[in-house]
Design a protein around this motif. Structure first.
Motif, mmCIF file in Angstrom:
data_model
loop_
_atom_site.group_PDB
_atom_site.id
_atom_site.type_symbol
_atom_site.label_atom_id
_atom_site.label_comp_id
_atom_site.label_asym_id
_atom_site.label_seq_id
_atom_site.Cartn_x
_atom_site.Cartn_y
_atom_site.Cartn_z
ATOM 1 N N ALA A 1 -8.704 -0.152 -0.920
ATOM 2 C CA ALA A 1 -8.449 0.887 -1.929
ATOM 3 C C ALA A 1 -9.307 2.143 -1.738
ATOM 4 O O ALA A 1 -8.819 3.251 -1.988
ATOM 5 C CB ALA A 1 -8.628 0.312 -3.329
ATOM 6 N N LEU B 1 0.840 -1.198 0.000
ATOM 7 C CA LEU B 1 0.000 0.000 0.000
ATOM 8 C C LEU B 1 0.870 1.242 0.000
ATOM 9 O O LEU B 1 1.800 1.356 0.796
ATOM 10 C CB LEU B 1 -0.877 0.062 1.251
ATOM 11 C CG LEU B 1 -1.913 -0.999 1.489
ATOM 12 C CD1 LEU B 1 -2.673 -0.686 2.771
ATOM 13 C CD2 LEU B 1 -2.863 -1.099 0.327
ATOM 14 N N VAL C 1 -5.201 6.011 0.773
ATOM 15 C CA VAL C 1 -4.551 4.965 -0.024
ATOM 16 C C VAL C 1 -4.491 5.425 -1.482
ATOM 17 O O VAL C 1 -5.509 5.699 -2.095
ATOM 18 C CB VAL C 1 -5.291 3.614 0.098
ATOM 19 C CG1 VAL C 1 -4.716 2.581 -0.868
ATOM 20 C CG2 VAL C 1 -5.220 3.094 1.535
ATOM 21 N N THR C 2 -3.275 5.496 -2.008
ATOM 22 C CA THR C 2 -3.089 5.976 -3.378
ATOM 23 C C THR C 2 -2.789 4.851 -4.363
ATOM 24 O O THR C 2 -2.980 5.017 -5.560
ATOM 25 C CB THR C 2 -1.947 7.004 -3.450
ATOM 26 O OG1 THR C 2 -0.736 6.391 -2.994
ATOM 27 C CG2 THR C 2 -2.271 8.236 -2.603
ATOM 28 N N GLN C 3 -2.292 3.701 -3.862
ATOM 29 C CA GLN C 3 -1.960 2.604 -4.753
ATOM 30 C C GLN C 3 -1.917 1.291 -3.975
ATOM 31 O O GLN C 3 -1.496 1.264 -2.814
ATOM 32 C CB GLN C 3 -0.600 2.833 -5.400
ATOM 33 C CG GLN C 3 -0.186 1.747 -6.382
ATOM 34 C CD GLN C 3 1.191 2.001 -6.967
ATOM 35 O OE1 GLN C 3 1.998 2.705 -6.395
ATOM 36 N NE2 GLN C 3 1.440 1.420 -8.123
ATOM 37 N N THR C 4 -2.381 0.218 -4.603
ATOM 38 C CA THR C 4 -2.265 -1.120 -4.027
ATOM 39 C C THR C 4 -1.655 -2.046 -5.072
ATOM 40 O O THR C 4 -1.918 -1.902 -6.267
ATOM 41 C CB THR C 4 -3.634 -1.707 -3.609
ATOM 42 O OG1 THR C 4 -4.420 -1.956 -4.770
ATOM 43 C CG2 THR C 4 -4.376 -0.775 -2.661
ATOM 44 N N VAL D 1 -9.544 -6.125 -1.180
ATOM 45 C CA VAL D 1 -8.622 -5.026 -1.467
ATOM 46 C C VAL D 1 -9.335 -3.912 -2.233
ATOM 47 O O VAL D 1 -9.227 -2.737 -1.873
ATOM 48 C CB VAL D 1 -7.389 -5.540 -2.254
ATOM 49 C CG1 VAL D 1 -6.515 -4.372 -2.733
ATOM 50 C CG2 VAL D 1 -6.569 -6.493 -1.390
ATOM 51 N N SER D 2 -10.101 -4.272 -3.253
ATOM 52 C CA SER D 2 -10.736 -3.240 -4.082
ATOM 53 C C SER D 2 -11.921 -2.563 -3.410
ATOM 54 O O SER D 2 -12.186 -1.387 -3.659
ATOM 55 C CB SER D 2 -11.156 -3.824 -5.428
ATOM 56 O OG SER D 2 -12.157 -4.797 -5.259
#
Length: 162
Positions: free
Chosen positions: A125, A69, A130-133, A120-121
């Motif tokens: 997310a 993350l 949170v900017t990226q997974t 996760v989605s």
């Protein structure tokens, strides 16, 4: 090495050791071992005792993944607040603030890859910070909790050198 560290070293190898066995291994009196364990538990150094399970040997072991993350902090929100939100999810097995190319490493468990992906989605997310997974599914585990898993199908092929 401190008495507490000696006791912790034995407990992390085998949390089922008897107090008398720990005393013999560390050279401490049984009373000192009992006192050290009670103090470690009371202070929150020892949070619990768990079995190390080779989930790959169980048909319904589920799916595990490591999720990277990246987060964006602001003046009101720090790593602790984000970690508190993420740690509350039952699917989160472990959560670490790490150095490097991403901020958190999250170990997630689920019944299937779709279950983990959906978690996760749909849950992680959308957290505003949170900017990226990036999700990495665990395919095989060779060592966990300091325990090396053996008895795998050995590869009998000979190595070839150029």
């Amino acid at each position: 090495m401190s008495d507490e560290r000696a006791v912790l070293d034995v407990l992390t190898t085998n949390a089922r050791e008897d107090v008398s066995d720990i005393a013999a291994q560390t050279g401490l009196e049984e009373g000192a071992v009992e006192e050290a364990i009670a103090d470690l538990e009371r202070r929150g150094v020892v949070h619990g005792y768990q079995a190390v399970v080779d989930w790959d040997r169980i048909d319904d072991g589920g799916v595990r993944a490591i999720v990277e993350l990246n987060v964006a902090l602001d003046r009101e929100t720090g790593y602790e607040e984000i970690a508190d939100r993420i740690a509350k999810f039952p699917a989160v097995h472990a959560l670490h603030l790490v150095s490097g190319n991403y901020d958190f490493a999250v170990e997630v468990t689920g019944d299937s890859m779709q279950d983990v992906s959906g978690f996760v989605s749909e849950q992680v997310a959308p957290i505003p910070e949170v900017t990226q997974t990036v999700t990495h599914y665990i395919m095989e585990t060779y060592k966990d909790g300091g325990i090396r898993f053996g008895d795998r199908d050995d590869d009998d092929r000979l190595s070839v050198s150029p």
